[in-house]
Write a protein that holds these residues in place. Structure first.
Motif, PDB file in Angstrom:
ATOM      1  N   UNK A 104       3.666  -2.517   2.719  1.00  0.00           N
ATOM      2  CA  UNK A 104       3.659  -1.776   1.468  1.00  0.00           C
ATOM      3  C   UNK A 104       4.247  -0.386   1.674  1.00  0.00           C
ATOM      4  N   UNK A 105       5.000   0.118   0.702  1.00  0.00           N
ATOM      5  CA  UNK A 105       5.549   1.471   0.806  1.00  0.00           C
ATOM      6  C   UNK A 105       4.431   2.514   0.805  1.00  0.00           C
ATOM      7  N   UNK A 106       4.726   3.661   1.399  1.00  0.00           N
ATOM      8  CA  UNK A 106       3.736   4.725   1.425  1.00  0.00           C
ATOM      9  C   UNK A 106       4.335   6.036   1.904  1.00  0.00           C
ATOM     10  N   UNK A 107       3.643   7.137   1.669  1.00  0.00           N
ATOM     11  CA  UNK A 107       4.160   8.448   2.054  1.00  0.00           C
ATOM     12  C   UNK A 107       4.243   8.650   3.559  1.00  0.00           C
ATOM     13  N   UNK A 108       3.393   7.977   4.337  1.00  0.00           N
ATOM     14  CA  UNK A 108       3.476   8.114   5.795  1.00  0.00           C
ATOM     15  C   UNK A 108       4.758   7.482   6.332  1.00  0.00           C
ATOM     16  N   UNK A 109       5.146   6.368   5.742  1.00  0.00           N
ATOM     17  CA  UNK A 109       6.389   5.721   6.160  1.00  0.00           C
ATOM     18  C   UNK A 109       7.590   6.592   5.809  1.00  0.00           C
ATOM     19  N   UNK A 110       7.516   7.252   4.670  1.00  0.00           N
ATOM     20  CA  UNK A 110       8.590   8.151   4.246  1.00  0.00           C
ATOM     21  C   UNK A 110       8.708   9.336   5.200  1.00  0.00           C
ATOM     22  N   UNK A 111       7.587   9.922   5.580  1.00  0.00           N
ATOM     23  CA  UNK A 111       7.587  11.040   6.528  1.00  0.00           C
ATOM     24  C   UNK A 111       8.084  10.587   7.902  1.00  0.00           C
ATOM     25  N   UNK A 112       7.719   9.385   8.307  1.00  0.00           N
ATOM     26  CA  UNK A 112       8.201   8.843   9.575  1.00  0.00           C
ATOM     27  C   UNK A 112       9.691   8.609   9.567  1.00  0.00           C
ATOM     28  N   UNK A 113      10.218   8.192   8.431  1.00  0.00           N
ATOM     29  CA  UNK A 113      11.665   7.971   8.317  1.00  0.00           C
ATOM     30  C   UNK A 113      12.425   9.295   8.411  1.00  0.00           C
ATOM     31  N   UNK A 114      11.890  10.359   7.818  1.00  0.00           N
ATOM     32  CA  UNK A 114      12.528  11.680   7.920  1.00  0.00           C
ATOM     33  C   UNK A 114      12.525  12.144   9.372  1.00  0.00           C
ATOM     34  N   UNK A 115      11.417  11.947  10.071  1.00  0.00           N
ATOM     35  CA  UNK A 115      11.336  12.342  11.481  1.00  0.00           C
ATOM     36  C   UNK A 115      12.308  11.530  12.333  1.00  0.00           C
ATOM     37  N   UNK A 116      12.428  10.239  12.067  1.00  0.00           N
ATOM     38  CA  UNK A 116      13.361   9.389  12.813  1.00  0.00           C
ATOM     39  C   UNK A 116      14.804   9.803  12.548  1.00  0.00           C
ATOM     40  N   UNK A 117      15.103  10.194  11.315  1.00  0.00           N
ATOM     41  CA  UNK A 117      16.455  10.636  10.983  1.00  0.00           C
ATOM     42  C   UNK A 117      16.778  11.951  11.689  1.00  0.00           C
ATOM     43  N   UNK A 118      15.817  12.857  11.785  1.00  0.00           N
ATOM     44  CA  UNK A 118      16.036  14.111  12.515  1.00  0.00           C
ATOM     45  C   UNK A 118      16.317  13.847  13.988  1.00  0.00           C
ATOM     46  N   UNK A 119      15.584  12.922  14.590  1.00  0.00           N
ATOM     47  CA  UNK A 119      15.839  12.550  15.981  1.00  0.00           C
ATOM     48  C   UNK A 119      17.231  11.956  16.138  1.00  0.00           C
TER      49      UNK A 119
END
Length: 76
Positions: A50-65
């Motif tokens: 299920x979608x969620x804000x934690x997954x969204x924050x994790x995706x931003x962190x992965x993109x920064x890496x």
């Protein structure tokens, strides 16, 4: 969908645009050019899809890496 602007810590001060969705996916843009597409490793094939804000924050962190790992890319 979240949009975040990010600048690499080394090299030229280019602004990358990160688009992250609630299912953990991200896209990295430099101007109008799409550079990267991917998923946060922790939410890519988890038990809870299920979608969620934690997954969204994790995706931003992965993109920064991923942006920081582009050290060999030409910035011209």
């Amino acid at each position: 969908m979240t949009q975040v602007d990010y600048q690499r810590s080394t090299g030229k001060a280019l602004t990358y645009r990160i688009q992250a969705d609630a299912s953990g996916g991200f896209k990295v843009w430099l101007g109008e050019q799409l550079l990267l597409k991917g998923h946060d490793r922790l939410s890519a094939h988890g038990r809870h899809r299920r979608p969620g804000p934690r997954k969204e924050a994790g995706a931003v962190a992965a993109a920064r890496e991923a942006i920081e790992s582009l050290r060999d890319m030409s910035e011209d």
